[in-house]
Design a protein around this motif. Structure first.
Motif, mmCIF file in Angstrom:
data_model
loop_
_atom_site.group_PDB
_atom_site.id
_atom_site.type_symbol
_atom_site.label_atom_id
_atom_site.label_comp_id
_atom_site.label_asym_id
_atom_site.label_seq_id
_atom_site.Cartn_x
_atom_site.Cartn_y
_atom_site.Cartn_z
ATOM 1 N N HIS A 59 -73.252 63.756 93.421
ATOM 2 C CA HIS A 59 -71.875 63.304 93.222
ATOM 3 C C HIS A 59 -71.329 62.745 94.525
ATOM 4 O O HIS A 59 -70.761 63.471 95.350
ATOM 5 C CB HIS A 59 -71.008 64.472 92.723
ATOM 6 C CG HIS A 59 -69.623 64.074 92.336
ATOM 7 N ND1 HIS A 59 -68.876 64.787 91.436
ATOM 8 C CD2 HIS A 59 -68.838 63.047 92.722
ATOM 9 C CE1 HIS A 59 -67.701 64.226 91.282
ATOM 10 N NE2 HIS A 59 -67.654 63.160 92.072
ATOM 11 N N HIS A 61 -69.522 58.901 96.214
ATOM 12 C CA HIS A 61 -68.949 57.572 95.945
ATOM 13 C C HIS A 61 -69.223 56.702 97.160
ATOM 14 O O HIS A 61 -68.868 57.061 98.278
ATOM 15 C CB HIS A 61 -67.443 57.671 95.709
ATOM 16 C CG HIS A 61 -67.102 58.599 94.575
ATOM 17 N ND1 HIS A 61 -66.865 58.163 93.303
ATOM 18 C CD2 HIS A 61 -66.990 59.948 94.538
ATOM 19 C CE1 HIS A 61 -66.606 59.205 92.512
ATOM 20 N NE2 HIS A 61 -66.672 60.305 93.247
ATOM 21 N N LYS A 152 -69.965 58.982 83.720
ATOM 22 C CA LYS A 152 -68.760 59.779 83.940
ATOM 23 C C LYS A 152 -67.587 59.136 83.211
ATOM 24 O O LYS A 152 -67.475 57.902 83.175
ATOM 25 C CB LYS A 152 -68.449 59.864 85.442
ATOM 26 C CG LYS A 152 -67.217 60.723 85.763
ATOM 27 C CD LYS A 152 -66.988 60.877 87.268
ATOM 28 C CE LYS A 152 -65.710 61.660 87.541
ATOM 29 N NZ LYS A 152 -65.367 61.759 88.970
ATOM 30 N N HIS A 240 -66.565 68.699 89.733
ATOM 31 C CA HIS A 240 -65.602 69.191 90.742
ATOM 32 C C HIS A 240 -64.600 70.221 90.199
ATOM 33 O O HIS A 240 -63.381 70.000 90.232
ATOM 34 C CB HIS A 240 -64.892 68.041 91.461
ATOM 35 C CG HIS A 240 -64.364 66.906 90.626
ATOM 36 N ND1 HIS A 240 -63.592 67.106 89.522
ATOM 37 C CD2 HIS A 240 -64.478 65.564 90.779
ATOM 38 C CE1 HIS A 240 -63.257 65.921 89.018
ATOM 39 N NE2 HIS A 240 -63.789 64.976 89.771
ATOM 40 N N ASP A 316 -68.922 65.436 96.375
ATOM 41 C CA ASP A 316 -67.862 64.511 95.959
ATOM 42 C C ASP A 316 -67.382 63.689 97.159
ATOM 43 O O ASP A 316 -66.176 63.461 97.345
ATOM 44 C CB ASP A 316 -66.691 65.235 95.291
ATOM 45 C CG ASP A 316 -65.801 64.272 94.522
ATOM 46 O OD1 ASP A 316 -66.117 63.057 94.479
ATOM 47 O OD2 ASP A 316 -64.777 64.717 93.973
HETATM 48 ZN ZN ZN Z 1 -66.142 62.102 92.705
#
Ligand code: ZN
Ligand code: DUC
Ligand code: ZN
Length: 470
Positions: A59, A61, A152, A240, A316
């Protein structure tokens, strides 16, 4: 048998065992595990060190389009370099479908950004923001066949969130194809209502970000996500998770026999909403969603990790620079928390934080650490050759000095942001050598491998979802 590389004398940990052995590598794969392995072109002495599967961060970005004038701080070069130094060998960023955009088109652009620029292996999740009949009926099923086996959906963010009917339809595509759906669980309407109330009162500082995204908004959405998945009859990943109440919804769903994967992240163990207080908008450095909670919820997340309720520990990583008009302090961001981009960096510090706070402090064992940071990510997301140290697996390995003491300082990290939310935290344990596909990339803390070594990896169906597909 001639070997390219032998790692000698280390202590290997897998998700099930901890044992002393050498590891023999040839053509990028682990080909031998045993005592006193023979000659190799290259030898690494791992005496007194831990030999762990390279971290898989499922996870993150990277270079994700982020709205008007806002730019993510990492491209594939800096994001995967930072991941590598943090002991990771594979990361899974998200390819975002823009409204009206075809997923294929989004993927073409994303591959173009990644190709030739990665230090770790990468594989892509999709973000479905526009689930038209043709996207769900034709495009997505074809992409699942091509190795994009997870997507997602968001229950929050105007322009990104799906309504319940759209989530059901997207989950139905997952049911038919065997793909896995990940859900961001926060109730957008509740959050909008609270943001309106706070802005009307002039309460616009970063702290209000946490107040306007309360536990109840996450708990309600988590309940809805697991219920929708139950109605469609698909497994689901709740990403998360920040608190005990949302985790309670997951436990209850599992009690009804549902397959629910639960993920938590370093920010929910290490930060609280009080970090958003900061003077002079410093609190913007900690704006992420769901927001950090309080000490009791931190403890609930720790209990979930210790008792096996969480399957995944991911970063994340969603980096924005702080002191930058394209980052946290963008012109509108200075006027209200509601315009501060959501997300914090953390791909390089995920493993040292869990190792130090979890393993070194005796809260979790080494095998659980490996499961939470590598093996489970591979199994859940269909990376069949990754996530363990076993004959036939990719030679993705991190060699750790379990006794190394470091104080986290952004100046020592390798991402493109200008701060770390974990600045000043002392950790025990750090990965000192990292090997990707049999190539030594970091040795003794120094970069020795080349950009472009990391490859794109298509994925099989998740072992969870495969059983559900009809
Ligand atoms: Zn995320
Ligand atoms: N969700 C994420 O998964 N990452 C950052 C921001 C968000 O809302
Ligand atoms: Zn999210």
């Amino acid at each position: 048998m001639s070997l390219d590389l032998v790692i000698r004398g280390g202590t290997i940990a897998t998700a099930s065992d901890v044992f002393r052995a050498d590891v023999g590598i040839r053509d990028g794969r682990i080909v031998q595990i045993g005592e006193g392995l023979g000659q190799a072109s290259q030898v690494i002495d791992a005496t007194g060190r831990l030999v762990l599967p390279g971290g898989i961060d499922s996870h993150v970005h990277i270079a994700q389009p982020s709205g008007d004038g806002i730019r993510m701080a990492d491209d594939f070069e800096s994001g995967t370099r930072s991941a590598l130094f943090g002991g990771n060998t594979t990361v899974l960023p998200f390819c975002l479908q823009g409204k009206g955009q075809s997923l294929r088109d989004a993927l073409r652009g994303y591959h173009a950004l990644a190709t030739g620029n990665c230090y770790t292996d990468v594989s892509f999740h999709l973000i479905v923001s526009d689930p038209t009949p043709s996207v769900l009926g034709q495009e997505l099923p074809a992409l699942v066949m091509d190795g994009y086996t997870s997507f997602k959906v968001f229950m929050t963010y105007e322009g990104l969130r799906l309504n319940d009917a759209e989530i059901l339809a997207t989950m139905d595509t997952a049911r038919r194809t065997g793909a896995l759906v990940m859900v961001h669980c926060e109730n957008e309407d509740a959050i909008r209502y609270l943001i309106g109330r706070h802005e009307a009162q002039g309460d616009v500082g970063p702290r209000a970000h946490a107040t306007t995204r309360p536990v109840a908004a996450e708990r309600e959405a988590t309940h809805r996500a697991v219920s929708l998945a139950e109605i469609v009859d698909v497994p689901v990943v709740i990403v998360h998770v920040s608190n005990g109440a949302a985790l309670g919804e997951i436990r209850a769903a599992r009690g009804r026999g549902r397959k629910v994967v639960a993920e938590t992240c370093p920010q929910y163990l290490m930060l609280t909403a009080a970090d958003l207080d900061g003077m002079d908008w410093e609190g913007a450095k900690f704006v992420c969603s769901p927001p950090p909670r309080n000490a009791a919820e931190q403890e609930a997340c720790w209990t979930g990790l210790e008792q096996g309720d969480f399957d995944l520990f991911s970063s994340d990583h969603c980096p924005f620079r702080y002191d930058d008009p394209a980052g946290k302090l963008n012109p509108k961001g200075r006027t209200s928390f509601a315009h501060v981009p959501n997300g914090i960096p953390g791909v390089e510090t995920r493993l040292p934080i869990l190792f130090s706070e979890g393993v070194s402090k005796g809260r979790i064992g080494l095998s659980r650490f490996v499961a939470l940071t590598a093996t489970n990510h591979a199994r859940i997301y269909g990376l069949e050759k990754k996530g363990s140290i076993a004959v036939g697996m990719d030679a993705d390995i991190a060699i750790w000095d379990a006794g190394a003491k470091r104080t986290i300082a952004h100046a020592d990290l390798h991402d493109g942001a200008d701060y770390s939310p974990y600045e000043g935290i002392e950790v025990t344990g750090w990965p000192e050598t990292v090997i990707v596909g049999g190539r030594v990339m970091v040795r003794g803390g120094e970069l020795v491998g080349a950009k472009g070594t990391g490859r794109y990896v298509p994925r099989a169906l998740s072992s969870l979802a495969r059983q559900a597909a009809v």
